[in-house]
Scaffold this motif. Structure first.
Motif, PDB file in Angstrom:
ATOM      1  N   ARG A  63      45.223   0.778  25.040  1.00 15.31           N
ATOM      2  CA  ARG A  63      45.603   0.455  26.414  1.00 15.31           C
ATOM      3  C   ARG A  63      46.890  -0.361  26.508  1.00 15.31           C
ATOM      4  O   ARG A  63      46.947  -1.379  27.203  1.00 15.31           O
ATOM      5  CB  ARG A  63      44.461  -0.281  27.113  1.00 15.31           C
ATOM      6  N   PRO A  64      47.985   0.077  25.860  1.00 14.24           N
ATOM      7  CA  PRO A  64      49.244  -0.653  26.039  1.00 14.24           C
ATOM      8  C   PRO A  64      49.714  -0.644  27.485  1.00 14.24           C
ATOM      9  O   PRO A  64      50.447  -1.541  27.914  1.00 14.24           O
ATOM     10  CB  PRO A  64      50.210   0.092  25.114  1.00 14.24           C
ATOM     11  N   GLN A  65      49.275   0.352  28.256  1.00 13.38           N
ATOM     12  CA  GLN A  65      49.672   0.399  29.668  1.00 13.38           C
ATOM     13  C   GLN A  65      49.123  -0.781  30.457  1.00 13.38           C
ATOM     14  O   GLN A  65      49.729  -1.218  31.446  1.00 13.38           O
ATOM     15  CB  GLN A  65      49.239   1.722  30.310  1.00 13.38           C
ATOM     16  N   ASP A  66      47.984  -1.330  30.022  1.00 16.11           N
ATOM     17  CA  ASP A  66      47.453  -2.509  30.706  1.00 16.11           C
ATOM     18  C   ASP A  66      48.259  -3.754  30.350  1.00 16.11           C
ATOM     19  O   ASP A  66      48.407  -4.664  31.173  1.00 16.11           O
ATOM     20  CB  ASP A  66      45.977  -2.711  30.352  1.00 16.11           C
TER      21      ASP A  66
ATOM     22  N   LEU B  11      38.331 -13.184  28.149  1.00 13.92           N
ATOM     23  CA  LEU B  11      37.823 -11.817  28.123  1.00 13.92           C
ATOM     24  C   LEU B  11      38.104 -11.145  29.453  1.00 13.92           C
ATOM     25  O   LEU B  11      38.049 -11.788  30.509  1.00 13.92           O
ATOM     26  CB  LEU B  11      36.312 -11.804  27.867  1.00 13.92           C
ATOM     27  N   VAL B  12      38.404  -9.844  29.394  1.00 15.25           N
ATOM     28  CA  VAL B  12      38.643  -9.086  30.618  1.00 15.25           C
ATOM     29  C   VAL B  12      37.779  -7.836  30.614  1.00 15.25           C
ATOM     30  O   VAL B  12      37.497  -7.260  29.555  1.00 15.25           O
ATOM     31  CB  VAL B  12      40.130  -8.693  30.772  1.00 15.25           C
ATOM     32  N   ASP B  13      37.345  -7.432  31.799  1.00 22.23           N
ATOM     33  CA  ASP B  13      36.663  -6.150  31.944  1.00 22.23           C
ATOM     34  C   ASP B  13      37.708  -5.042  31.906  1.00 22.23           C
ATOM     35  O   ASP B  13      38.824  -5.200  32.426  1.00 22.23           O
ATOM     36  CB  ASP B  13      35.902  -6.096  33.274  1.00 22.23           C
ATOM     37  N   SER B  14      37.356  -3.925  31.299  1.00 23.60           N
ATOM     38  CA  SER B  14      38.295  -2.812  31.211  1.00 23.60           C
ATOM     39  C   SER B  14      37.527  -1.515  31.134  1.00 23.60           C
ATOM     40  O   SER B  14      36.482  -1.436  30.481  1.00 23.60           O
ATOM     41  CB  SER B  14      39.198  -2.956  29.981  1.00 23.60           C
ATOM     42  N   ALA B  15      38.039  -0.520  31.815  1.00 19.45           N
ATOM     43  CA  ALA B  15      37.431   0.811  31.788  1.00 19.45           C
ATOM     44  C   ALA B  15      38.540   1.837  31.957  1.00 19.45           C
ATOM     45  O   ALA B  15      39.565   1.557  32.590  1.00 19.45           O
ATOM     46  CB  ALA B  15      36.399   0.951  32.897  1.00 19.45           C
ATOM     47  N   PRO B  16      38.387   3.027  31.387  1.00 16.06           N
ATOM     48  CA  PRO B  16      39.412   4.051  31.550  1.00 16.06           C
ATOM     49  C   PRO B  16      39.692   4.321  33.019  1.00 16.06           C
ATOM     50  O   PRO B  16      38.780   4.413  33.846  1.00 16.06           O
ATOM     51  CB  PRO B  16      38.793   5.278  30.869  1.00 16.06           C
ATOM     52  N   ASP B  17      40.978   4.393  33.363  1.00 15.23           N
ATOM     53  CA  ASP B  17      41.432   4.766  34.701  1.00 15.23           C
ATOM     54  C   ASP B  17      41.074   3.755  35.784  1.00 15.23           C
ATOM     55  O   ASP B  17      41.149   4.070  36.975  1.00 15.23           O
ATOM     56  CB  ASP B  17      40.879   6.153  35.100  1.00 15.23           C
TER      57      ASP B  17
ATOM     58  N   GLU C  75      42.488  -1.729  38.270  1.00 18.54           N
ATOM     59  CA  GLU C  75      42.497  -3.193  38.239  1.00 18.54           C
ATOM     60  C   GLU C  75      42.629  -3.760  36.827  1.00 18.54           C
ATOM     61  O   GLU C  75      42.712  -4.978  36.654  1.00 18.54           O
ATOM     62  CB  GLU C  75      41.218  -3.736  38.892  1.00 18.54           C
ATOM     63  N   ASN C  76      42.614  -2.898  35.806  1.00 16.35           N
ATOM     64  CA  ASN C  76      42.693  -3.391  34.430  1.00 16.35           C
ATOM     65  C   ASN C  76      43.898  -4.309  34.219  1.00 16.35           C
ATOM     66  O   ASN C  76      43.785  -5.414  33.682  1.00 16.35           O
ATOM     67  CB  ASN C  76      42.792  -2.222  33.446  1.00 16.35           C
ATOM     68  N   ALA C  77      45.072  -3.829  34.604  1.00 13.85           N
ATOM     69  CA  ALA C  77      46.305  -4.572  34.334  1.00 13.85           C
ATOM     70  C   ALA C  77      46.324  -5.909  35.069  1.00 13.85           C
ATOM     71  O   ALA C  77      46.750  -6.928  34.508  1.00 13.85           O
ATOM     72  CB  ALA C  77      47.512  -3.734  34.726  1.00 13.85           C
ATOM     73  N   ALA C  78      45.864  -5.917  36.310  1.00 12.53           N
ATOM     74  CA  ALA C  78      45.864  -7.170  37.069  1.00 12.53           C
ATOM     75  C   ALA C  78      44.943  -8.192  36.422  1.00 12.53           C
ATOM     76  O   ALA C  78      45.258  -9.387  36.377  1.00 12.53           O
ATOM     77  CB  ALA C  78      45.446  -6.899  38.516  1.00 12.53           C
TER      78      ALA C  78
END
Length: 406
Positions: A214-217, A325-331, A334-337
């Motif tokens: 996830r480098p895009q995040d 820690l951050v929540d993350s899921a494909p697509d 809000e991941n990046a924020a």
């Protein structure tokens, strides 16, 4: 005792990442504790006509030139007829064969051969073996992967989730005995916490540039951080194995933050450690890493980390206060924020200093290479004894080989 570590690939720029780094670390740690350990792998990316190295990071290595027989499968499609021909002799020389297993044309054939020869066999899956819907991978499972997982004397996992997913590949039949072995890193001196008025903070991503990490995040978090720290610098390092680096730079330009992002490519290990020591926050928003070595290396120098809640070290990081820690899921848009807000929290001077100390202490207490190698030696000691009494050679009706117990 002589342990032979089989891993798929080594390149001058460490393109294969974690599995090779873990194998080298374990070999080096075993040797430091008086054991013999060596690496066998494919070599690629070295200057044409130059002999492949016989030592890698202080570890004796037998490298064979990689042949790209199925390029569309990338690292899973490389092999070496010379390696496979030499494998019986190499396996007979070892007291324990330790295979860093994946669905490929190197580690899987060698693991199958080791089991057929009755060699004490340890498999380490690095979070890479789980149930799949891909037809080619399913065929590989039927042709050999399930067999070797069932016949192994030990199957090493990083987390309980990894153990369950690996076991599901062979279910309802049992796989070999499972043991937990976390990754470990060499102890490091605590970095000097960067300070000084007007000094722009540095946020670092140092891992392969590929979709699962996830480098895009990481890039998408830049605008959030720049709102408060307009001079902040973002450094993206690591081999571009997913061919995404150009896309990430383009994404930064489209967000109006291209000036704040620098991609510096793959780094040698010494340069990685130097970057970790001179950064303020380390970010790895990966949703696939079971137990990233790069995160442990960041902790080892006292660099606070931002990792996803599902990553292997996440519970330890949270309990120690060594990062966020951050929540993350494909697509998930809000991941990046979420990453950006976590970075902002860790850039506060008091929070950064506290997390830095906690990160360094966590690495010292839980993830030193000495402790991990001690656990591995205990596992190795069990393998020959279990091999004689109930190992795969006995199950297959073969006579168990004589082995030396460490």
């Amino acid at each position: 005792m002589k342990a032979l570590h089989i891993v798929t690939l080594h390149t001058p720029t460490h393109d294969f990442g974690g599995p090779t780094r873990v194998a080298l670390n374990l070999c080096r740690g075993l040797r430091a504790q008086g054991e013999q350990a060596a690496l066998v792998a494919l070599g690629d990316g070295f200057p044409p006509g130059e002999a492949l190295p016989r030592m890698v990071d202080g570890v004796p290595a037998r490298l064979f030139q990689a042949r790209h027989v199925a390029p569309r499968f990338e690292v899973s499609g490389i092999t070496s007829a010379s390696l496979l021909a030499a494998a019986p002799r190499l396996l007979r020389s070892a007291d324990v064969v330790h295979v860093h297993l994946m669905r490929d044309l190197v580690t899987l054939p060698v693991a199958l051969l080791a089991a057929q020869m009755g060699r004490p066999l340890v498999l380490q899956t690095h979070g890479m073996i789980d149930p799949t819907e891909k037809r080619v991978a399913q065929a590989v499972d039927v042709l050999g992967l399930r067999r070797v997982l069932k016949q192994a004397d030990a199957v090493l996992h990083l987390t309980p989730t990894e153990r369950e997913l690996t076991a599901a590949v062979v279910a309802p039949e049992p796989m070999g005995p499972a043991y937990r072995l976390v990754n470990g890193v060499a102890p490091q001196p605590m970095r000097a916490v960067p300070a000084g008025p007007g000094r722009p903070p540095t946020v670092l991503y140092c891992a392969r540039v590929q979709e699962g990490k996830r480098p895009q995040d990481f890039v998408g978090a830049i605008p959030t951080v720049l709102e408060k720290y307009p001079e902040a610098r973002f450094v993206m390092a690591g081999p571009d194995t997913g061919a995404l680096a150009g896309d990430m730079l383009a994404l930064a330009r489209s967000l109006g933050v291209g000036h704040a992002l620098e991609y510096i490519g793959a780094l040698g290990h010494a340069d990685v450690m130097e970057r970790l020591r001179t950064s303020d926050v380390y970010v790895l928003p990966s949703i696939k890493d079971a137990f990233s070595v790069s995160v442990l290396e960041a902790l080892s120098v006292g660099l606070p980390v931002v990792v996803t809640r599902t990553s292997g070290p996440a519970p330890d990081v949270a309990a120690a206060g060594a990062g966020r820690l951050v929540d993350s899921a494909p697509d998930d848009p809000e991941n990046a924020a979420r990453v950006g807000r976590a970075v902002l929290e860790l850039l506060e001077p008091a929070a950064n200093a506290a997390a830095s100390q906690a990160a360094w202490q966590l690495a010292q207490d839980s993830f030193t290479l000495d402790a991990v190698v001690g656990t591995l030696r205990e596992i190795y000691a069990k393998v020959p004894r279990e091999r004689v009494s109930s190992g795969p050679a006995r199950r297959l009706g073969r006579r168990s080989p004589r082995v030396r117990v460490p």
